[in-house]
Write an enzyme that holds these catalytic residues in place. Structure first.
Site, PDB file in Angstrom:
ATOM      1  N   GLU A 189       1.573   0.397  -5.025  1.00 22.49           N
ATOM      2  CA  GLU A 189       0.791   1.336  -5.424  1.00 22.49           C
ATOM      3  C   GLU A 189       1.260   2.663  -5.402  1.00 22.49           C
ATOM      4  O   GLU A 189       1.792   3.282  -4.585  1.00 22.49           O
ATOM      5  CB  GLU A 189      -0.415   1.476  -4.232  1.00 22.49           C
ATOM      6  CG  GLU A 189      -1.745   2.498  -4.588  1.00 22.49           C
ATOM      7  CD  GLU A 189      -2.466   2.794  -3.249  1.00 22.49           C
ATOM      8  OE1 GLU A 189      -3.616   2.720  -3.743  1.00 22.49           O
ATOM      9  OE2 GLU A 189      -1.950   2.854  -2.172  1.00 22.49           O
ATOM     10  N   ASP A 200       0.809  -1.196  -0.052  1.00 24.61           N
ATOM     11  CA  ASP A 200      -0.180   0.103   0.050  1.00 24.61           C
ATOM     12  C   ASP A 200       0.695   1.351   0.195  1.00 24.61           C
ATOM     13  O   ASP A 200       1.817   1.298   0.356  1.00 24.61           O
ATOM     14  CB  ASP A 200      -0.871  -0.162   1.256  1.00 24.61           C
ATOM     15  CG  ASP A 200      -1.870   1.229   1.175  1.00 24.61           C
ATOM     16  OD1 ASP A 200      -2.734   1.016   0.324  1.00 24.61           O
ATOM     17  OD2 ASP A 200      -1.726   1.902   2.272  1.00 24.61           O
TER      18      ASP A 200
END
Length: 659
Positions: A400, A371
């Protein structure tokens, strides 16, 4: 006679030497067997004791390339004690005291000939009783090389676990945790989906054509509200009991492995939840960023809203970026409820790396999704990914980076020739740029500089990437409006978006419910609504998408469509690894070819509302003239000639591959 005597003497000595060799071999075998027996006997003769409040990692393994292990030990006044270990092959390199007296960090060296087993870590203090902690070194289940990650042959199903299926209603509410309510009418409350719900429906996911599953985080989020999404972790070594037990997570992984599917774990190196167990007693003065400010304002959440990140992610690459902007970006908290972890602290860095390896080994992972990739210290992230990939050379990590700029995406991919010399060691950045252009290109009216040309130019940017086939592309995800919503409820455009994404040289990810046209029309972009319950995942649901009961004809059609495309893709070498050739859009038609040996896949996007005759001679260089091609949706077959008539607006996928 003399010669005979000499030969006899030589034979006598040779015989004696053979006896010595045999004796030595037997002794060596005996010693090894005794060593195994001793380790086993020692391991089984001790009784597990847990006098210490917390030791992390929870266990480790023998046989890693890196022999080093650092244990975090947390217990009242543990720094006053000395540490002893008496286990063959395990030695203490150094014991570090923290700023808090309630922590020790123990550096261990585990030699390559160390046997698996249990041993006691002894914590001594003069004039006080010894404290013991039984630690286990496990045998590895398979070599590092056998941990094979995802690649362009895979199709990934993204799930928000709380909203997919409630396989075990008994774990919906856990009294020991802060958030105790289940309310399916509240988009930001917990709804009860869990790990058993995913395991229960593996056949459905596999039958659709997916080969990997990425669930949003399943670790404990003991936050007072909004904990369903999983990204505010309060224990990095514990499955949230509202999702199930560790054993259930391992069962999911094992069931997927038996189907040839890969489990991808969603991890967060950048931050934790404000209720993480260590926030009440941080080990070092720099364990989190802006720690002094936080501790001063710990009872006033508004007091540390000012330390949130500026979100200026380009400071990672910007040669003109000011130091204060860089610092605010990297050290700022993502939101006020998520303390920013300081990876420049060497103990935090080691903790995070070991945690990832622990989960790979424990759960037999087929990949990690990291993330908020640009937010932590980028040099640490390079080390984090590098150490994982060094241990598991065939593994996969996707990061990400939410940007529509291909230059920024390229910067984060392993091997990119960055001017600052930075190498991320990251195999797969996420391709937000392509996602944005697909939506834009299908939504716009056709003109010389708009419409399908946007998609064409987006793919033309692949020259910027080291390995474009390792990028992860998607129509939508858990943080953005559903693709059906983004395309204003246009089913034809939605099919074109999906079919194009699934034929690109990329790793595709599809969000759960896309196959049945789930949407957020009522409030576009609302995260709680984006993560709507999957119909049929709860007992009593009137609509069941797993069985098809209650679905509209449009939903059934989309489900069938996606299933056909995915299952063709599953065995298509042209899509997995083929050469890509595309032709600039003309007259509202854009054609892309994927070619591998005797298989050619043709993807046609047609935005014309009326029948359109497509001139095939323009594509003569592909060499299809006179070859049979089959429509993978309708199974209609014809021979490639000089032209074809596209009867309807939409996508057409053709293949030369015989069934």
């Amino acid at each position: 006679m003399k010669t005979y005597a000499i030969e006899k003497n030589i034979l006598k000595h040779l015989g004696f030497m053979m006896i010595l060799i045999v004796f030595a071999v037997n002794l060596s075998c005996k010693n090894n067997n005794e060593m195994d027996a001793d380790a086993q006997q020692y391991s089984t003769s001790i009784t597990d004791r847990r006098d210490i409040a917390r030791v992390e990692p929870l266990n480790w393994w023998v046989g890693f390339k890196n022999p080093k292990l650092q244990l975090l030990v947390q217990h009242p006044d543990i720094s006053e004690r000395t540490v002893e270990i008496n286990y063959q092959g395990v030695s203490i390199d150094k014991v570090h005291k923290a700023d808090s007296p309630n922590y020790l960090f123990i550096d261990l060296d585990i030699s390559e000939d160390t046997h698996a087993g249990k041993f006691n870590i002894i914590f001594k203090k003069e004039d006080d009783q010894d404290l013991l902690y039984t630690f286990e070194l496990k045998p590895r289940q398979k070599p590092s090389e056998d941990y094979v990650g995802f690649n362009s042959s895979d199709a990934i199903y993204l799930i928000t676990p709380d909203r997919f299926s409630n396989g075990n209603p008994d774990n919906d509410i856990v009294e020991s945790l802060n958030e105790k309510t289940i309310d399916r009418n509240d988009n930001y409350a917990r709804h009860g989906g869990d790990i058993q719900g995913i395991t229960k429906h593996l056949d459905y996911i596999e039958d659709l054509g997916f080969t990997a599953i990425w669930p949003c985080p399943l670790l404990t989020n003991d936050m007072p509200q909004g904990s369903y999404h999983g990204y505010a972790m309060t224990n990095f070594y514990e499955i949230d009991p509202r999702y199930g037990k560790l054993e259930e997570y391992l069962e999911l992984s094992d069931s997927m492995s038996k189907k040839g599917m890969k489990l991808i774990m969603d991890q967060v190196a950048n931050h934790c939840g404000l209720e993480h167990w260590w926030m009440k007693d941080l080990p070092f003065k720099d364990w989190i960023n802006h720690q002094a400010h936080f501790e001063k304002n710990a009872h006033n959440s508004d007091g540390y809203r000012s330390i949130t990140t500026n979100h200026r992610r380009t400071t990672n690459q910007d040669i003109y970026a000011s130091n204060i902007d860089k610092k605010s970006m990297t050290e700022g908290w993502f939101v006020s409820a998520m303390p920013d972890l300081n990876q420049r602290n060497p103990f935090m860095a080691q903790y995070t790396i070991q945690n990832s390896i622990w989960w790979i080994e424990t759960a037999n992972l087929g990949g990690i999704r990291q993330d908020t990739y640009p937010y932590p210290d980028k040099n640490f992230m390079s080390r984090w990914a590098g150490e994982i990939m060094n241990e598991y050379p065939n593994f996969s990590i996707v990061g990400e980076e939410w940007t529509s700029n291909p230059l920024l995406i390229a910067y984060w991919q392993q091997g990119n020739p960055n001017k600052d010399g930075y190498n991320s060691n990251l195999k797969s950045p996420m391709d937000f740029a392509m996602q944005e252009k697909v939506v834009k290109g299908l939504s716009e009216e056709e003109d010389w500089g708009s419409g399908l040309i946007e998609i064409y130019r987006a793919l033309a940017n692949d020259f910027a990437y080291v390995k474009p086939q390792d990028l992860m592309v998607f129509p939508d995800n858990h943080d953005m409006s559903r693709i059906y919503t983004q395309l204003k409820g246009d089913i034809t455009n939605t099919k074109m978006a999906l079919s194009y994404i699934l034929t690109l040289p990329r790793i595709p990810q599809i969000y759960y419910g896309t196959e049945i046209l789930m949407n957020d029309f009522d409030k576009p972009g609302d995260h709680g609504l984006i993560r709507t319950d999957f119909p049929g995942g709860w007992d009593g649901d009137e609509v069941n998408a797993f069985t098809g009961e209650g679905l509209t004809e449009d939903q059934k059609d989309m489900q069938s469509y996606l299933k056909k495309v995915l299952n063709y893709r599953k065995t298509s070498q042209a899509i997995h690894q083929g050469k890509t050739i595309h032709f600039a859009p003309e007259d509202g038609v854009y054609v892309l070819f994927r070619i591998h040996e005797d298989e050619t896949v043709i993807h046609i996007i047609n935005k014309n509302d009326k029948p359109f005759e497509l001139d095939l001679t323009r594509f003569a260089e592909i060499g299809l003239k006179g070859k049979a091609v089959t429509n993978i949706i309708s199974n209609h077959q014809f021979f490639w000639g000089d032209n074809i008539t596209l009867e309807d607006k939409g996508s057409v996928i053709l293949t030369t591959k015989l069934n």
